[in-house]
Design a protein around this motif. Structure first.
Motif: not given
Ligand SMILES: [Cu+2]
Length: 133
Positions: A81-82, A118, A120-121, A124
Motif C-alpha cells: 500500500p502507498h 508516501c 507509509i514509506h 518516497m
Molecule cells: Cu509507500
C-alpha cells in the motif's frame, strides 16, 4: 567592423529563414508575443493530465512541472500500500487514500511547488511544480 559582403548576405539570408520559421511557429502559439488578451492562451493550451507511477519504493517521475489547471494522476499497481500526502501548508489538499492498486488524481490550480511523500514509506517523495506557461 567591415565584413565581406558575401558572408554578410549569407548570414542575412539565414536569419530571414530562421525568422520565417519562428514566426510560423509563433502563429500557432500567439501567447509567446505576450500582447494577447487574457484567456487567449489558455484556450490554445488545454489542460493536461500527467501520470505519476507509484513504484514499490519511489514515485516515477519524482519531479514534474505542470501548468495551472493541469491534473496529476497517480497510478498505483503493486503489492504494497502507498499513498500521496502533501508536505507543508501549501500541499494540505494533497491527501489520498492508501492504494495497492488504483488511481488517484488531483488538479492543481495555483502556481507553486508542492512536495509530497508516501505516508507509509516517507523516503518516497515527489515534487510537483506548477508554473505559469
Ligand atoms: Cu509507500
Amino acid at each position: 567592423m567591415p565584413r565581406p559582403r558575401r558572408a554578410a548576405t549569407a548570414a542575412a539570408a539565414g536569419f530571414t529563414l530562421v525568422a520565417a520559421l519562428l514566426s510560423g511557429c509563433g502563429s500557432d502559439d500567439a501567447g509567446t508575443s505576450g500582447t494577447d488578451a487574457p484567456g487567449t492562451h489558455s484556450q490554445q493550451d488545454p489542460e493536461a493530465t500527467v501520470t505519476v507511477f507509484v513504484e514499490e519504493d519511489a514515485f516515477s517521475p519524482a519531479e514534474i512541472t505542470i501548468k495551472p489547471g493541469d491534473t496529476v494522476a497517480w497510478h498505483f499497481d503493486g503489492d504494497l500500500p502507498h499513498g500521496v500526502q502533501g508536505i507543508g501548508d501549501k500541499s494540505m489538499g494533497l491527501n489520498s487514500p492508501l492504494f495497492e492498486v488504483g488511481d488517484w488524481s488531483y488538479t492543481f490550480t495555483a502556481p507553486g511547488e508542492y512536495r509530497y511523500l508516501c505516508p507509509i514509506h516517507p523516503d518516497m517523495r515527489g515534487t510537483i511544480t506548477v508554473a505559469e506557461a
